[in-house]
Enzyme design. Structure first.
Site, mmCIF file in Angstrom:
data_model
loop_
_atom_site.group_PDB
_atom_site.id
_atom_site.type_symbol
_atom_site.label_atom_id
_atom_site.label_comp_id
_atom_site.label_asym_id
_atom_site.label_seq_id
_atom_site.Cartn_x
_atom_site.Cartn_y
_atom_site.Cartn_z
ATOM 1 N N LEU A 1 0.913 -1.262 0.068
ATOM 2 C CA LEU A 1 0.132 -0.022 0.005
ATOM 3 C C LEU A 1 0.844 1.349 -0.016
ATOM 4 O O LEU A 1 0.499 2.403 0.619
ATOM 5 C CB LEU A 1 -0.774 0.147 1.287
ATOM 6 N N GLN B 1 8.669 0.500 -7.617
ATOM 7 C CA GLN B 1 8.644 1.786 -7.217
ATOM 8 C C GLN B 1 8.689 2.292 -8.835
ATOM 9 O O GLN B 1 9.603 1.894 -9.585
ATOM 10 C CB GLN B 1 10.293 1.897 -6.521
ATOM 11 N N TYR C 1 15.122 3.933 -12.764
ATOM 12 C CA TYR C 1 14.010 3.017 -13.181
ATOM 13 C C TYR C 1 13.977 2.151 -14.365
ATOM 14 O O TYR C 1 13.762 0.874 -14.415
ATOM 15 C CB TYR C 1 12.858 4.095 -13.117
ATOM 16 N N GLY D 1 15.389 16.325 -19.766
ATOM 17 C CA GLY D 1 15.932 14.873 -20.020
ATOM 18 C C GLY D 1 14.553 14.278 -20.432
ATOM 19 O O GLY D 1 14.562 13.000 -20.652
HETATM 20 P P1 NAD Z 1 0.992 1.693 -9.170
HETATM 21 O O1 NAD Z 1 1.735 2.612 -8.248
HETATM 22 O O2 NAD Z 1 -0.500 2.067 -9.242
HETATM 23 O O3 NAD Z 1 1.070 0.259 -8.625
HETATM 24 C C1 NAD Z 1 1.984 -0.165 -8.034
HETATM 25 C C2 NAD Z 1 1.635 -1.070 -6.864
HETATM 26 O O4 NAD Z 1 3.028 -1.676 -6.206
HETATM 27 C C3 NAD Z 1 1.198 -0.143 -5.684
HETATM 28 O O5 NAD Z 1 -0.152 -0.717 -5.392
HETATM 29 C C4 NAD Z 1 2.174 -0.168 -4.538
HETATM 30 O O6 NAD Z 1 1.466 -0.050 -3.356
HETATM 31 C C5 NAD Z 1 2.830 -1.433 -4.742
HETATM 32 N N1 NAD Z 1 4.069 -1.631 -4.132
HETATM 33 C C6 NAD Z 1 5.011 -0.836 -4.644
HETATM 34 N N2 NAD Z 1 6.264 -1.301 -3.963
HETATM 35 C C7 NAD Z 1 6.086 -2.417 -3.234
HETATM 36 C C8 NAD Z 1 6.722 -3.346 -2.437
HETATM 37 N N3 NAD Z 1 7.918 -3.244 -2.009
HETATM 38 N N4 NAD Z 1 6.003 -4.282 -1.816
HETATM 39 C C9 NAD Z 1 4.623 -4.500 -2.421
HETATM 40 N N5 NAD Z 1 3.855 -3.726 -3.058
HETATM 41 C C10 NAD Z 1 4.723 -2.650 -3.513
HETATM 42 O O7 NAD Z 1 1.748 1.734 -10.538
HETATM 43 P P2 NAD Z 1 0.912 1.066 -12.014
HETATM 44 O O8 NAD Z 1 0.984 2.160 -12.872
HETATM 45 O O9 NAD Z 1 -0.159 0.218 -11.642
HETATM 46 O O10 NAD Z 1 2.087 0.083 -12.290
HETATM 47 C C11 NAD Z 1 2.070 -1.139 -12.329
HETATM 48 C C12 NAD Z 1 3.433 -1.655 -12.979
HETATM 49 O O11 NAD Z 1 3.304 -1.226 -14.399
HETATM 50 C C13 NAD Z 1 4.772 -1.352 -12.413
HETATM 51 O O12 NAD Z 1 5.524 -2.394 -12.276
HETATM 52 C C14 NAD Z 1 5.071 -0.248 -13.410
HETATM 53 O O13 NAD Z 1 6.658 -0.071 -13.203
HETATM 54 C C15 NAD Z 1 4.565 -0.602 -14.735
HETATM 55 N N6 NAD Z 1 4.328 0.087 -15.453
HETATM 56 C C16 NAD Z 1 3.575 1.038 -15.443
HETATM 57 C C17 NAD Z 1 3.208 2.178 -16.691
HETATM 58 C C18 NAD Z 1 2.194 2.964 -16.491
HETATM 59 O O14 NAD Z 1 1.993 3.768 -17.569
HETATM 60 N N7 NAD Z 1 1.257 3.118 -15.645
HETATM 61 C C19 NAD Z 1 4.318 1.983 -17.903
HETATM 62 C C20 NAD Z 1 5.108 0.949 -17.761
HETATM 63 C C21 NAD Z 1 5.229 0.154 -16.806
#
Ligand code: NAD
Length: 313
Positions: free
Chosen positions: A33, A75, A141, A267
């Site tokens: 969370l 992250q 990242y 950047g």
């Molecule tokens: P988000 O931040 O809504 O979801 C990430 C979730 O991971 C959150 O619920 C957070 O609480 C949880 N989390 C973070 N660190 C944690 C830990 N150490 N242990 C347990 N839970 C943890 O982000 P999102 O947009 O839903 O992204 C989901 C995935 O998709 C990520 O891996 C992100 O890198 C990847 N991604 C997203 C996008 C985008 O446009 N949103 C684009 C490329 C890749």
């Protein structure tokens, strides 16, 4: 199947968890969370408020008899990764290795990993980028996502772990955090509905490939079933400027609000767009939600979730 969805309280992970439950699977969500929200957790899923790096993950793998891992937790703030590369590495690389170790010991069937298209290719040589495009991440990242792809290859080569890495384009849709650093659609929607003026960095002519979250969910569902190991872009092949996004959302929001043009982000990539030829040929995935419809649906969600608005899952 027993499917572990890490990050299942977040934007994309919560939609994937919903789809897995609707398909009749047993879903186990692990999320600390940190950016996710408890309201996003489907009550039909088993929820563990645990960090993916924690020792407790071992008990979850054995106790829940995990068969498939859909790893979304991360992250995902690019700026934070620049400010604190160690933290980014700890969550994104060490957290993923913890899951991979547990996965190989549990003999899981498939590991699906949320990678990134934009941050992993860096400034593109050609448009749209296919999976063979040079990988030149310019942020910790992007480097951490690339490192995990390499670890996936190692676990496949060494232990036969089956995996799919999905390189997402810019994902948008309901439940995206409008207060986050990224996610221009969510940020603009919230501001416009509040009658505030969104800030456009630079001249707004920078382009991205915007893919609707339900299309990304479908790619994950197909990846779970796909009986092989591979890396796929998940994008639309279409470039949209920030100005165009703003105009479409403004039309959907109603009141006429002018943007504020701020300084360009240092950047920041100018153009980013992904080819989906490979995933279309391999697993018959193609984007189904046109950007206009996706933006309307997203705006509608934020309208209903404004303070005082009607709330639905
Ligand atoms: P988000 O931040 O809504 O979801 C990430 C979730 O991971 C959150 O619920 C957070 O609480 C949880 N989390 C973070 N660190 C944690 C830990 N150490 N242990 C347990 N839970 C943890 O982000 P999102 O947009 O839903 O992204 C989901 C995935 O998709 C990520 O891996 C992100 O890198 C990847 N991604 C997203 C996008 C985008 O446009 N949103 C684009 C490329 C890749």
């Amino acid at each position: 199947m027993n499917i572990l969805v890490t990050g299942g309280a977040g934007f994309i992970g919560s939609h994937i968890a919903d789809a897995c439950l609707d398909a009749g699977h047993r879903v186990i969500i692990v999320d600390n969370l940190s950016t996710g929200r408890i309201e996003n957790v489907n009550p039909r899923a088993m929820f563990h408020n645990v960090d993916i790096r924690a020792k407790e993950m071992e008990k979850i793998f054995t106790g829940e008899r995990i068969e498939v891992v859909v790893h979304q937790a991360a992250q995902m703030d690019v700026r934070k990764s620049v400010d604190d590369p160690s933290f980014d590495c700890s969550v994104n690389i060490l957290g993923s290795i913890n899951l991979l170790e547990l996965s190989r010991r549990a003999g899981i069937r498939k590991f699906v990993f949320a990678s990134t298209g934009g941050a992993i290719y860096g400034e593109q040589d050609y448009f749209p980028a296919d999976e063979a495009h040079p990988l030149r991440p310019v942020s910790p990242y992007g480097i951490s996502k690339l490192a995990v792809e390499k670890y996936l290859f190692f676990y496949h080569h060494q232990y036969g772990l089956q995996y799919i890495a999905l390189r997402y384009a810019n994902v948008y849709g309901p439940r995206q955090n409008p207060l986050g650093e990224a996610g221009v659609v969510a940020i603009f929607s919230r501001k416009l509905l509040a009658g505030e003026r969104p800030v456009i960095n630079g001249d707004g002519k920078q382009t991205r490939d915007y893919v609707f979250v339900q299309d990304v969910v479908r790619a994950n569902m197909l990846a779970i079933q796909y009986p092989a190991t591979d890396i796929f872009n998940v994008g639309t092949g279409c470039e949209t400027t920030v100005n165009e996004i703003f105009e479409s959302l403004r039309a959907a929001a109603g009141p006429r609000v002018e943007p504020i043009y701020g300084p360009a982000k240092q950047g920041e990539q100018f153009r980013s767009v992904l080819s989906h030829d490979h995933i279309r040929q391999a697993i018959d995935w193609r984007p189904e939600v046109p950007i206009g419809e996706g933006l309307q649906r997203t705006m509608e969600y934020f309208r209903q979730h404004q303070p005082g608005g009607q709330v639905s899952r």
